[in-house]
Every structure is written in structure tokens, then in C-alpha cells.
Design an enzyme around this catalytic site. Structure first.
Site, mmCIF file in Angstrom:
data_model
loop_
_atom_site.group_PDB
_atom_site.id
_atom_site.type_symbol
_atom_site.label_atom_id
_atom_site.label_comp_id
_atom_site.label_asym_id
_atom_site.label_seq_id
_atom_site.Cartn_x
_atom_site.Cartn_y
_atom_site.Cartn_z
ATOM 1 N N LYS A 44 66.092 39.109 83.701
ATOM 2 C CA LYS A 44 66.866 38.269 82.785
ATOM 3 C C LYS A 44 68.363 38.513 82.982
ATOM 4 C CE LYS A 44 67.564 37.767 77.810
ATOM 5 N NZ LYS A 44 67.064 38.143 76.493
ATOM 6 N N GLU B 120 66.645 49.100 88.914
ATOM 7 C CA GLU B 120 65.352 49.220 89.592
ATOM 8 C C GLU B 120 65.009 47.925 90.340
ATOM 9 O OE1 GLU B 120 65.973 50.010 86.468
ATOM 10 O OE2 GLU B 120 64.923 51.855 85.873
ATOM 11 N N GLY C 52 63.207 40.281 76.411
ATOM 12 C CA GLY C 52 62.385 40.662 77.568
ATOM 13 C C GLY C 52 60.924 40.897 77.214
ATOM 14 N N ARG C 53 60.684 41.716 76.199
ATOM 15 C CA ARG C 53 59.292 42.079 75.863
ATOM 16 C C ARG C 53 58.534 40.936 75.196
ATOM 17 N NH1 ARG C 53 63.149 44.704 73.343
ATOM 18 N NH2 ARG C 53 63.369 44.682 71.087
ATOM 19 N N GLU D 218 59.533 49.385 71.416
ATOM 20 C CA GLU D 218 60.918 48.975 71.683
ATOM 21 C C GLU D 218 61.425 48.079 70.544
ATOM 22 O OE1 GLU D 218 62.962 48.758 75.890
ATOM 23 O OE2 GLU D 218 61.981 46.860 75.455
ATOM 24 N N HIS E 57 34.839 58.924 76.308
ATOM 25 C CA HIS E 57 34.521 60.128 77.083
ATOM 26 C C HIS E 57 35.775 60.945 77.351
ATOM 27 C CE1 HIS E 57 30.371 58.810 77.887
ATOM 28 N NE2 HIS E 57 30.921 57.616 77.710
ATOM 29 N N LYS F 286 70.301 55.394 80.475
ATOM 30 C CA LYS F 286 70.755 54.636 81.654
ATOM 31 C C LYS F 286 72.139 55.101 82.072
ATOM 32 C CE LYS F 286 68.822 50.022 80.894
ATOM 33 N NZ LYS F 286 69.198 48.659 80.543
HETATM 34 C C1 G6Q Z 1 62.706 44.266 76.865
HETATM 35 C C2 G6Q Z 1 63.815 45.063 77.352
HETATM 36 C C3 G6Q Z 1 63.651 45.613 78.736
HETATM 37 C C4 G6Q Z 1 63.967 44.606 79.840
HETATM 38 C C5 G6Q Z 1 64.080 45.346 81.165
HETATM 39 C C6 G6Q Z 1 64.329 44.431 82.320
HETATM 40 O O1 G6Q Z 1 62.708 43.684 75.818
HETATM 41 O O2 G6Q Z 1 64.985 44.349 77.203
HETATM 42 O O3 G6Q Z 1 62.388 46.156 78.947
HETATM 43 O O4 G6Q Z 1 63.001 43.622 79.897
HETATM 44 O O5 G6Q Z 1 65.095 46.299 81.073
HETATM 45 O O6 G6Q Z 1 65.493 43.710 82.126
HETATM 46 P P1 G6Q Z 1 65.881 42.505 83.050
HETATM 47 O O7 G6Q Z 1 64.861 41.435 82.883
HETATM 48 O O8 G6Q Z 1 67.235 42.086 82.591
HETATM 49 O O9 G6Q Z 1 65.892 43.018 84.456
#
Ligand code: G6Q
Length: 537
Positions: free
Chosen positions: A210, A216, A267-268, A354, A385, A500
Site C-alpha cells: 500500500k 521487506e 492493510g489488515r 494490531e 495432541h 522499525k
Molecule cells: C496492517 C499494517 C501492516 C501493513 C504492512 C505492509 O494493517 O498496516 O501490516 O500491511 O506493514 O505495508 P505495505 O502494504 O504498505 O507494504
């Protein structure tokens, strides 16, 4: 009307505190009569929800309804769906925007709740449909004119967990000759493992971010680009992107195709936007992705009922609040009796923790009440188990949410000792629910089960794109409604920033080419690097 009310100040909270002194006991021989089991049950969007094994009675249910009304939970939910600015902290710098993930699914009516956002979702869906048609018709191919068989989604956090969990859940619906893989971790072994198992020449790489700035993801994008180049392939012909409009990745020259997601989708909460849509529709087919959205939309509508016994996500939210704030339980186990839901607890772990792992209210004040529980889980019966010992006899009481399906997905079953595997699976799920609730006294204390371990069951006919969409959205709403009730902002994630920032400082010390910003000699980062044997200076 003020929708943002402090949890601690509500009248219903005080009443519930009183009621929690003597919660319903599930362990008496008469605690679970058939009438209770039949009536503590509600249904929505293809799921039946059974909650007679929660420590609630009529009085508690009535007071939970009062809490929902006093906190205006349905009103807040509707405001969210209509585009009100729910992602904010009053009086402080914050993201300050709507939370409109429901708009991605509000595409089946002429009068969507947030028309602009739904129009944007529809534009992206139309572009996706065209892209998929071009793939099907052989208009988009690899350099040898062959079709693409594999999509690798490169993304992390919200750009990985939801889509990965959904793909894992719906694998039996994969189109013939199509598959998806995921690379998330910056651990180079993650990418190496995925890349070693696929034919790169028939692979599309879908970079999802996003922000377009995530360390990463950008690193893994470069890694995959190098792998494509090393294989003699032109990355521009294999790479596509999903990113926020105007992000650094929003550059059509670099990608074969690019799709947008919008800042009003967290994002989530983005699995049903293009973040999940592109890979899922590629692998499962566009129609199956629409079915997923249809299921999600059904749960979005279910969340609008005022009566808590008819509003499944709200009921789940309130029972969670009863367990967390009034009975004082710290964690929550999500236990799917479905191997396909293997990654669903991991997705919920992010979505819940989160969203609701917060200690400041929407007014920017420290909260004086408990917020989100620790969420974890694994599919049953495997868990039985492994960690169920603690669930039954440990000193920590862990409320549990079971999820199951009457039929298997592949329908490849076998009768052994007069029952199918699916019957064995379901019998175990129901047995665990009862055992945790009712317990069993015994003369030998080591063989005694104290019971009164609250749990509920969510059951649908089969795990399909529709029911998966509904399940996903039910939990999204459960989580946000809890956040509304606790008066916290479930849509930001400031708590991930400090780590971060420190990682960047440490990385600048480890980097091959030093930046000017050297750490002072007595910085704890340097001492830690030395102690970990990662640096000598
Ligand atoms: C979710 C968070 C987080 C995010 C990641 C990836 O709600 O904001 O998990 O989705 O850090 O972010 P980008 O999509 O910006 O790479």
C-alpha cells in the site's frame, strides 16, 4: 450524538461488573439442558453460532444489549460503512481518515453505503477482470507466447496474511493449471524456497504494498527481479503491482499491470480489495473472487441488526468483551476444525492484535480498562495432541472459538470404524466444546476437569468462497466493534514504528556501505551487535 464514549463510564459496564461476580456456571449437571443449547444459537450469512457454552445467562445477555446500545455500536458500525472518519485520535496527529474496507464488497446494490469508494472498487474490479481475460485469451503471455501458471505475491503484514490465509483456505477452487505462492519475510530463505519450486518463465510476480515503501517488500522485489533477469527473463513482462495511488511504487513503466488500493482501507482489512483480489482472482477465477465478496457483503449486512442476538459479529464482539473485561481472561484461542483454515488464526492474530492492542482512547487518553486479548490458535484436531492440555487443566483460562464445516471441501473421505473422517473431525470439535465447558469432577485431582472454560462454535455447511468471505468479514466486524466499545482506534498501528526505526539504525551499522549517521560509541545498539557477535567495533 457523541459516538465516542469511554468504556469505563458506561452504566452497563457497572452492571456487568456486578453480574460477573456470579457468572453462569456450566459445570452443574443441569447447566446445559437441551433448551439452553437450542436457544443460545443464532445464524447469519451461512453460519450457525452456538454459544450455550459461554458463561452467560438471560440477565447478562440483556445487559450486553444495553452496553451495545449505550456505546452506539451499531450506529458506529453504520457510520464506518458510510465513510465517517473512524480512524482518528481526537486532538492529536493521527491518520484521520475513514475505514472503508466494506466498500469493496458493497458492489451488489444500486445504493452502496459509500458510493465514491465503491465506485473506485468497481473500477479496480473491472480492470482486474480485463487483465484476467487478457491472460485467458493469450493476449498477455510470456516471451514465448505461453500462458502464466503461477502468481507469486510479494508483500508483508496486511499485504500478505489475509490473502495467504484465503488462498490456503480455498485451494480446492484453484483454476486448472493455476497456483499462487507468497513471499513475505525479508529472510532470504523465504524467497529462495519459493523461487526454487516454480517455473519463473511462467510466473507473474505481484508486488503488493500500500505504501510502496516497505523495506521487506522492496528488498524482495529486487531479489525477484534479479532472479528473473538471471533466468534470462524481462522483469517488465513478469511483474505487476498493487499499491496506493501516488505511492513510490505507483509507476506504470515498471510493471506489466498495476492496480490500486486506497488509503481508506487499512492493510489488515485489505484482503477483499485488490491486495487480495489480484492473486486470488488469478488463482481461483474472477467468479470465485466475486463469491468471496458476496459472502463478505452478507456479513457486512448482518452487522447492522440492532438486536445483539440477531447480529452475529456484534454478539461475538460482546461475548469477547464479557470474557475479557468482566471475567478477566487474557487470551483467546481460535481453533478451526478445518485444515484449510491453517493460516486463518495467523491472519486474525494480526487483525485483532494490531487493531485492538491499544492503550490510548480515541480521545488520546490512557485507558483504564483492558483492551484486545492475545489471540492465537491452530487447527484441531492437531491442537488436541499439543496444547489442549493447558486449555483443559492449566491455571490460565483461555476462551476458545471453534470453527467447523459439516462437509469437507474435497469430499474424498473414508469410513473407518463406522464413521467418516469428517464425522470424526466434527465429533472432536463438539466434544472439546462440551469438555471445556462442563468439565468433569474426579476423585483423583490429576484427572479432574474444572470446566467453566467458555467457548463458542461457528459452523457452516462447507468452506467455500462465499463462506470464507463471510467468515473473514464476521471477524473483521467482531474486532472493530470491540474497538468501538473500548473507544480505541482499531485502524492505526503506531506500535510498530519504534522497532522499525531502531532496525534502521542497527542496519546502518551493518550495511556494506556506511551512511554518515554513525551511532555514538556508547549506543545500546552497538553493544547489542557486539554481544550478539555481529560486529567487532
Ligand atoms: C496492517 C499494517 C501492516 C501493513 C504492512 C505492509 O494493517 O498496516 O501490516 O500491511 O506493514 O505495508 P505495505 O502494504 O504498505 O507494504
Amino acid at each position: 450524538m457523541d459516538l465516542f464514549k469511554d468504556f469505563g463510564k458506561m452504566k452497563a459496564v457497572q452492571k456487568l461488573e456486578q453480574l460477573a461476580q456470579t457468572p453462569y456456571s456450566l459445570t452443574d449437571p443441569t447447566s446445559l439442558p437441551p433448551e439452553r443449547i437450542a436457544s443460545y444459537r443464532t445464524s447469519a450469512c451461512g453460519f450457525d453460532f452456538l454459544y450455550s457454552t459461554q458463561r452467560v445467562d438471560k440477565k447478562v445477555m440483556q445487559t450486553l444489549q444495553e452496553l451495545a446500545d449505550e456505546a452506539c455500536l451499531v450506529e458506529q458500525f453504520k457510520a464506518m460503512k458510510s465513510g465517517a472518519i473512524m480512524n482518528k485520535i481526537i486532538g492529536h496527529e493521527s491518520e484521520d481518515r475513514p475505514a472503508l474496507h466494506t466498500a469493496c464488497r458493497d458492489i451488489f446494490t444500486q445504493t452502496p453505503c459509500a458510493s465514491q469508494a465503491t465506485a473506485e472498487a468497481k473500477t479496480q474490479l473491472a480492470r482486474l477482470q480485463k487483465f484476467l481475460t487478457d491472460l485467458d485469451k493469450g493476449i498477455i503471455t510470456n516471451h514465448q507466447g505461453q500462458s502464466f501458471t503461477t502468481m507469486v505475491q510479494v508483500g508483508i503484514g496486511g499485504s500478505d496474511l489475509g490473502p495467504r490465509a484465503l488462498y490456503q483456505a480455498l485451494k480446492p477452487y484453484c483454476q486448472h493449471g493455476r497456483q499462487a505462492c507468497f513471499i513475505a519475510n525479508v529472510d532470504p530463505d523465504d524467497a529462495a524456497d519459493v523461487l526454487s519450486g516454480i517455473d519463473l518463465s511462467r510466473t507473474l510476480v505481484n508486488v503488493v504494498s500500500k505504501s510502496g515503501t516497505t523495506l521487506e517488500t522492496l528488498t524482495n522485489e529486487q531479489l525477484v527481479r534479479s532472479a528473473l533477469t538471471a533466468a534470462g527473463l524481462n522483469p517488465a513482462r513478469h511483474m505487476i503491482a498493487v499499491t496506493g495511488q501516488g505511492s513510490p511504487m505507483d509507476d506504470p513503466d515498471q510493471y506489466l499491470a498495476a492496480f490500486h488500493m486506497y488509503d481508506y482501507i487499512g492493510g489488515r482489512y485489505s484482503a477483499t480489495s485488490m491486495v487480495g483480489g489480484v492473486t486470488l482472482a488469478f488463482a481461483l477465477g474472477y467468479e470465485n473472487f466475486l463469491e468471496l465478496l458476496r459472502g463478505g457483503n452478507a456479513a457486512d449486512l448482518a452487522g447492522e441488526q440492532e438486536d445483539i442476538t440477531q447480529n452475529l459479529p456484534l454478539l461475538m464482539a460482546l461475548l469477547g468483551i464479557w470474557n475479557r473485561n468482566f471475567l478477566g481472561y487474557n487470551t483467546l484461542a481460535i481453533l478451526p476444525y478445518s485444515q484449510a483454515l491453517l493460516r486463518f488464526p495467523a491472519h486474525l492474530q494480526q487483525c485483532d492484535m494490531e487493531s485492538n492492542g491499544k492503550q490510548v482512547s480515541r480521545s488520546g487518553k490512557p485507558v483504564s480498562w483492558k483492551t484486545g486479548p492475545i489471540v492465537w490458535g491452530e487447527p484441531g484436531t492437531n491442537g488436541q495432541h499439543a496444547f489442549y492440555q493447558l486449555l483443559h487443566q492449566g491455571t490460565e483460562i483461555v476462551p476458545a472459538e471453534f470453527i467447523g464445516f459439516r462437509s469437507s471441501q474435497y469430499q474424498q473421505d473414508i469410513v473407518v470404524n463406522n464413521s467418516t473422517s469428517q464425522q470424526k473431525l466434527l465429533a472432536n470439535m463438539l466434544a472439546q466444546s462440551l469438555a471445556l465447558a462442563a468439565g468433569r469432577p474426579a476423585a483423583n485431582p490429576n484427572k479432574s476437569f474444572s470446566g467453566n472454560r467458555p467457548n463458542s462454535l461457528l459452523i457452516a455447511d462447507q468452506l467455500t468462497p462465499y463462506s470464507m468471505g463471510a467468515l473473514l468479514a464476521l471477524y473483521e466486524h467482531k474486532i472493530t466493534m470491540q474497538g468501538f466499545c473500548w473507544n480505541i482506534n482499531s485502524f492505526d498501528q503506531e506500535g510498530v514504528q519504534l522497532g522499525k526505526m531502531l532496525a534502521n539504525r542497527i542496519l546502518s551499522e551493518l550495511a556494506e556501505k556506511k551512511e554518515n549517521t554513525q551511532l555514538p560509541a556508547d549506543a545500546p545498539e552497538l553493544a547489542l551487535l557486539k554481544a550478539a557477535n555481529l560486529k567487532n567495533r
